[in-house]
Design a protein around this motif. Structure first.
Motif, PDB file in Angstrom:
ATOM      1  N   LEU A   1      -0.974  -0.643  -1.808  1.00 19.93           N
ATOM      2  CA  LEU A   1       0.414  -0.181  -1.790  1.00 19.93           C
ATOM      3  C   LEU A   1       0.991  -0.209  -0.372  1.00 19.93           C
ATOM      4  CD1 LEU A   1       2.697   0.762  -3.551  1.00 19.93           C
ATOM      5  CD2 LEU A   1       1.826   3.082  -3.433  1.00 19.93           C
TER       6      LEU A   1
ATOM      7  N   ALA B   1       1.836  -3.673   0.324  1.00 21.03           N
ATOM      8  CA  ALA B   1       3.023  -4.063  -0.452  1.00 21.03           C
ATOM      9  C   ALA B   1       4.294  -3.483   0.166  1.00 21.03           C
ATOM     10  CB  ALA B   1       2.878  -3.606  -1.903  1.00 21.03           C
TER      11      ALA B   1
ATOM     12  N   GLU C   1      -6.160   1.247  -4.174  1.00 26.62           N
ATOM     13  CA  GLU C   1      -4.737   1.201  -4.538  1.00 26.62           C
ATOM     14  C   GLU C   1      -3.845   1.585  -3.361  1.00 26.62           C
ATOM     15  OE1 GLU C   1      -5.382   2.304  -9.288  1.00 26.62           O
ATOM     16  OE2 GLU C   1      -4.527   3.809  -7.929  1.00 26.62           O
TER      17      GLU C   1
ATOM     18  N   GLN D   1       6.682  -3.065  -6.076  1.00 25.07           N
ATOM     19  CA  GLN D   1       5.810  -2.921  -7.246  1.00 25.07           C
ATOM     20  C   GLN D   1       5.220  -4.268  -7.659  1.00 25.07           C
ATOM     21  OE1 GLN D   1       8.544  -1.015  -9.930  1.00 25.07           O
ATOM     22  NE2 GLN D   1       8.236   1.013  -9.028  1.00 25.07           N
TER      23      GLN D   1
ATOM     24  N   TYR E   1       2.573  -5.153  -5.159  1.00 25.46           N
ATOM     25  CA  TYR E   1       1.428  -4.254  -5.373  1.00 25.46           C
ATOM     26  C   TYR E   1       0.558  -4.767  -6.522  1.00 25.46           C
ATOM     27  CZ  TYR E   1      -0.953   0.007  -6.992  1.00 25.46           C
ATOM     28  OH  TYR E   1      -1.883   0.924  -7.416  1.00 25.46           O
TER      29      TYR E   1
END
Ligand code: TYM
Length: 329
Positions: A64, A67, A60, A285, A288
């Motif tokens: 992120l 992103a 993650e 977001q 992501y």
């Protein structure tokens, strides 16, 4: 080109403190510098971690960072444990670091207080591992938030001492802080730093909070009984913190912000801050969520970038091994 190096722990969610204090600068700096960014899982295990959660959060974290705008064509983005040079250099540096130096680290004092009797050795020597991270890459600049200032100072001390004892091996790095954002404070207790581990979830904004939640958290933020949107960290810590967040999210200066809200109440101001943060984070977001489904792509980046990092790190480590007297046949 100067070299930029920084890292983030894959523990818990990232907050706007992490973003405005560090990662936003990373994204900007990769345009002008040779940039290397690391998800530091070896650091994460200095506190208890559930193994499955740690592995998931490492994926993650990479997603992120991508992103947020870390460009894998421009920067190296890798996972610390995949590059074994870090652990080896950390051991060697341990042997030229003093207990006294590490005992003075304020983050260790804070974190070890919460651990009671069983303080882990890894937590104590955490700053040595961080020094190894930085020094392996002959780093010029380390973009971090203010809470890491003391650790970068220690890395400098360790580098200078090693160079003096064994001959020049390490570049002596410098911390880099952005104009605002280096200390984003809690929305509920503005004397404390914003932290993802705060028990009160209204105290921090996660990069993954939805827009409604973000606006709500800013509406509840602690301010003061005054009315003026002016910057004074001592006397108006809550408002000053919100101003800095707004400055980071919009690029406006503190003076411009004061002008914008002249004659308006805190209600309007907080609403604007909340909306600006929500607007900044929404596209991040979405990207992501898309990247989380691209597991093979994430793994390909982790794999190829760990190799690139290792190549650079090995060059430094090989010199160090020779200097300290290890056999190199
Ligand atoms: P970590 O994972 O705690 O935080 C990542 C970055 O976010 C910054 N930060 C903040 N900045 C402003 N306001 C806040 N409230 C705030 N909270 C966090 C941190 O200063 C940091 O820059 N030890 C490091 C990770 C690390 C590292 C490194 C950094 C390991 N090796 C080598 C630089 C170079 C840490 O735990 O950061």
């Amino acid at each position: 080109k100067k070299i930029v190096y920084s890292g983030i722990q894959p523990s818990g969610t990232f907050t706007i403190g992490n973003y405005f204090g560090a990662m936003k600068n990373w994204v900007q700096m990769q345009e002008d510098y040779r940039s290397i960014f690391c998800v530091v899982d070896l650091h994460a295990i200095t506190m208890p971690q559930n193994p499955a959660d740690l592995r998931r959060r490492t994926y993650e974290s990479i997603a992120l960072l991508l992103a947020l705008g870390i460009d894998p064509e421009k920067s190296i983005l890798y996972v610390q444990s995949m590059v074994p040079e870090h652990s080896e250099l950390a051991w060697i540096l341990n042997c030229s670091t003093y207990m006294g130096e590490l005992s003075r680290m304020t983050q260790f004092k804070d974190k070890s207080q919460k651990q009671g009797e069983n303080i882990r050795v890894g937590l104590f020597e955490y700053p040595v591992l961080m020094a190894a991270d930085i020094l392996l890459y002959q780093t010029d600049l380390v973009p971090v938030g203010n809470d890491q200032r003391q650790h970068v100072e220690l890395a400098r001390d360790i580098a200078m001492r090693f160079n003096q004892n064994y001959g020049n091996v390490f570049k002596v790095p410098e911390a880099y802080f952005g104009e605002s954002g280096a200390r984003i404070m809690s929305l509920q207790e503005p004397a404390r730093k914003m932290s993802k581990s705060d028990e009160n979830i209204n105290a921090f904004v996660s990069l993954l909070d939805d827009s409604k939640t973000i606006v709500k958290k800013f509406k509840r933020a602690v301010t003061d009984s005054d009315m003026a949107v002016t910057h004074n960290r001592e006397e108006k810590p809550g408002v000053s913190n919100l101003m800095e967040i707004y400055a980071c999210a919009t690029g406006k200066t503190l003076d411009e912000i004061t002008q914008e809200f002249e004659g308006k109440g805190y209600g309007d101001f907080k609403q604007a801050v909340g909306e600006s943060v929500a607007d900044t984070l929404l596209p991040v977001q979405n990207e992501y969520q898309r990247l989380l489904n691209e597991k093979a792509y994430l793994e390909q980046i982790m794999h190829t970038h760990a190799e690139k990092a290792s190549q650079i790190a090995w060059r430094t480590l090989a010199k160090v091994r020779k200097k300290v007297g290890f056999v190199t046949v």
